[in-house]
Motif scaffolding. Structure first.
Motif, short mmCIF file in Angstrom:
data_model
loop_
_atom_site.label_atom_id
_atom_site.label_comp_id
_atom_site.label_asym_id
_atom_site.label_seq_id
_atom_site.Cartn_x
_atom_site.Cartn_y
_atom_site.Cartn_z
N ASP A 50 26.69 -41.93 6.06
CA ASP A 50 26.31 -40.62 5.87
C ASP A 50 26.60 -39.48 6.88
N ARG A 105 19.53 -40.98 -4.87
CA ARG A 105 19.99 -39.83 -4.21
C ARG A 105 20.96 -39.14 -5.29
N ARG A 151 24.45 -35.70 4.32
CA ARG A 151 24.95 -35.88 3.12
C ARG A 151 25.70 -37.01 3.03
N THR A 191 19.27 -36.72 0.21
CA THR A 191 19.48 -37.56 1.10
C THR A 191 18.40 -38.61 1.80
#
Length: 305
Positions: free
Chosen positions: A244, A196, A232, A88
């Motif tokens: 996110d 990521r 996340r 992340t």
């Protein structure tokens, strides 16, 4: 462990946006003149506040003695590299914040010495993303993945060539900036996957072969695995970083023992057959395999309680 309440970043921390934008100084366009960007203390403190608000009990640095041994090696004049798993956009602020929180002078000093290798997207995508990014010192590169996208795009041959020249200029300047960092006793942190990790997309966990050149440029390294995350990727919009999902979690950052980069690389190469077509990729695969095993061991402990 994790609190499953997840709120979009753009909603949960909107109250910081005005302050972030007011204090933002970083350039919105990257070229070879501005690849080294020093941390801005205002967003850095905001990032630390966000991290501290979302770390659950049990969050910690694991292998603290390895972080300390690495710091001691850097202080003794070794050129230090941190390779870290990437899940992340809070991974980097988390290691900076948790070292800062540790309470020892050495850990605080190590936190202040870390310079991240970052892609241009963080500066160029969105003013708020750029303002968050200013919380840490970085050397900005033109990532190979971005250049691959250009090559496969609808741009004219002339435009593609211009992008290629731009990428070379930026990355050459980045190498020089990184060299200056090493001479100042700063530590370079790289996410070897270059992006990521997205569940269900194993290619996002594959190390980039360029990482092999980092192993040749540094003396010592630690490999840091990352268990638990307070941010996340939003499955509803995987590309928009502002969407996110923020949540509380137990975050454990684990440092491997200190490796001598040359020996690590030589040991991998020594085991390869003479006709191995891509030895560089194999050294990077060994890095990723080590971090994954370290990650899995910690995950078992997390789930045990």
């Amino acid at each position: 462990m994790a609190n499953e309440e997840q709120v979009e970043l753009i909603i949960k921390y909107k109250h910081y946006f005005e302050k972030l934008l007011e204090n933002s100084k970083a350039p919105a366009v990257i070229d070879e003149t501005n690849v080294y960007q020093e941390a801005n203390p205002v967003p850095r403190q905001i990032l630390f506040d966000v991290i501290n608000e979302n770390l659950c009990e049990g969050s910690r640095l694991e292998g603290k003695e390895n972080f300390k041994a690495f710091y001691d090696a850097v202080k003794a004049g070794k050129r230090g590299l941190i390779l870290m798993e990437h899940y992340t956009n809070l991974d980097l602020p988390a290691i900076l914040c948790m070292l800062n929180n540790e309470g020892s002078e050495w850990a605080k000093d190590l936190s202040s010495r870390i310079v991240a290798i970052a892609g241009m997207k963080l500066n160029e995508e969105h003013p708020i993303v750029r303002a968050w990014t200013e919380g840490f010192t970085r050397v900005v590169i033109y990532p190979s993945r971005s250049l691959s996208k250009v090559e496969g795009s609808q741009l004219s041959e002339e435009e593609k060539k211009a992008e290629e020249i731009k990428a070379k200029k930026i990355n050459f300047a980045a190498m020089r900036a990184m060299d200056a960092c090493k001479k100042r006793g700063e530590v370079i942190l790289v996410f070897p996957a270059g992006t990521r990790y997205r569940p269900g997309h194993p290619e996002t966990k594959r190390g980039l072969r360029e990482i092999d050149s980092y192993l040749r440029l540094f003396d010592v390294m630690i490999l840091v695995s990352n268990n638990g995350n307070c941010l996340r990727i939003n499955p509803a919009d995987t590309e928009n970083m502002m969407r996110d999902l923020v949540c509380k979690d137990e975050v454990i950052l684990t440092a491997s023992p200190v490796f001598e980069c040359k020996k690590f690389r030589d040991d991998v190469l020594a085991k390869l057959p003479a006709d191995e077509p891509d030895p560089k990729q194999k050294t990077v695969d060994a890095v990723m395999d080590f971090m994954e095993k370290q990650h899995d061991e910690i995950e078992k402990i997390r789930h045990a309680h």
